[in-house]
Enzyme design. Structure first.
Site, PDB file in Angstrom:
ATOM      1  CB  SER A 147      -0.876   0.068   1.369  1.00 47.56           C
ATOM      2  OG  SER A 147       0.043  -0.044   2.460  1.00 47.56           O
ATOM      3  CG  HIS A 175      -1.603   3.673   4.540  1.00 44.23           C
ATOM      4  ND1 HIS A 175      -2.350   2.945   5.298  1.00 44.23           N
ATOM      5  CD2 HIS A 175      -1.032   2.605   3.961  1.00 44.23           C
ATOM      6  CE1 HIS A 175      -2.206   1.944   5.322  1.00 44.23           C
ATOM      7  NE2 HIS A 175      -1.441   1.471   4.192  1.00 44.23           N
TER       8      HIS A 175
END
Length: 265
Positions: A43, A246
């Protein structure tokens, strides 16, 4: 006198031919070599946190560092099989097929999910201090004992499929600043041990990348001062379940991309 125009014409022709030959032979004047770039990984490569995403199911964003680098450098070809949630086995089974002998550049972030990134973050964000500590210690043990062999196998597979490529392994940033940031935030202790776990992962990944003859791009310094709890964070907190912890679009552009540029020139 009648021969002078002919002599001048011959001299001009020689000059033109010399200039043309020089353009071929002088370094820097020849046509740039082809750059066939393949971006692998999890990711943190696919761009989770930046959005918007394609329809592949892998949460790929054009705001991730890989497509940004490809666009800025005018690459010949660009392939983007990186996929959110990927572990080393996914790279081996589903991503290295994009590589070939014509590939000249490969980038990758991998290993965080193998070490239990989601479980660690969940335990620390919503669990007790002891559950957080246990999860972090388990991940650190995995990173130092089991993960190295998985990274070695992954890098070896990339080398085998793309023998002419430069391999650049990008690390993960520290996710947190450790200043006070409100009573809803994780404790300073939890944030500190999570950052320490990121340092362990960076150390292991750097060592295995170096052993494989790859270049390690450390992102910790470029994100410094921009973690969760910063005045200008480049890491998402818990605003979104998928995107939590993230990088956001600024994180990929101003954190990851400069780290990659630093090693590619």
């Amino acid at each position: 006198m009648p021969h002078r125009p002919l002599a001048r014409a011959l001299a001009a022709l020689v000059a033109v031919l010399t200039a043309a030959l020089g353009a071929v032979l002088v370094p820097g004047t020849a046509q740039a070599a082809a750059v066939n770039y393949v971006a692998l990984g999890d990711s943190y490569s696919s761009g989770v946190g930046a959005g918007p995403y394609d329809l592949s199911g892998c949460l790929r964003s054009q705001k991730s560092y890989a497509p940004l680098w490809a666009a800025a450098h005018g690459v010949t070809t660009f392939s983007f099989p990186a996929c959110g949630g990927a572990v080393t086995a996914d790279v081996l089974n589903n991503q290295v097929g994009a590589l070939s002998a014509s590939t000249t550049l490969v980038t990758i972030t991998i290993g965080g999910n193998d070490a239990g990134f989601v479980n660690v973050i969940t335990s620390c964000r919503f669990g007790s201090t002891s559950s957080c500590t246990n999860a972090v210690n388990t991940a650190k043990t995995f990173a130092t004992t089991t993960l190295p062999a998985r990274l070695d196998a992954t890098y070896a597979a990339i080398r085998n499929r793309a023998p002419n490529a430069r391999l650049i392994v990008l690390g993960y940033p520290r996710l947190f600043e450790t200043n006070s940031c409100g009573w809803l935030a994780m404790s300073t202790y939890k944030r500190t041990i999570l950052n320490e776990a990121a340092d362990v992962l960076a150390s292991v990944t750097s060592a295995r990348a170096t052993a494989a003859g790859a270049t390690f791009a450390d992102t910790r310094s470029s994100f410094s001062g921009h973690g969760v709890c910063a005045g200008d964070p480049w890491i998402n907190d818990v605003s979104g379940i998928i995107e939590a912890y993230h990088p956001d679009a600024d994180g990929y552009r101003y954190g990851y991309l400069p780290a990659l540029n630093a090693v590619t020139g």
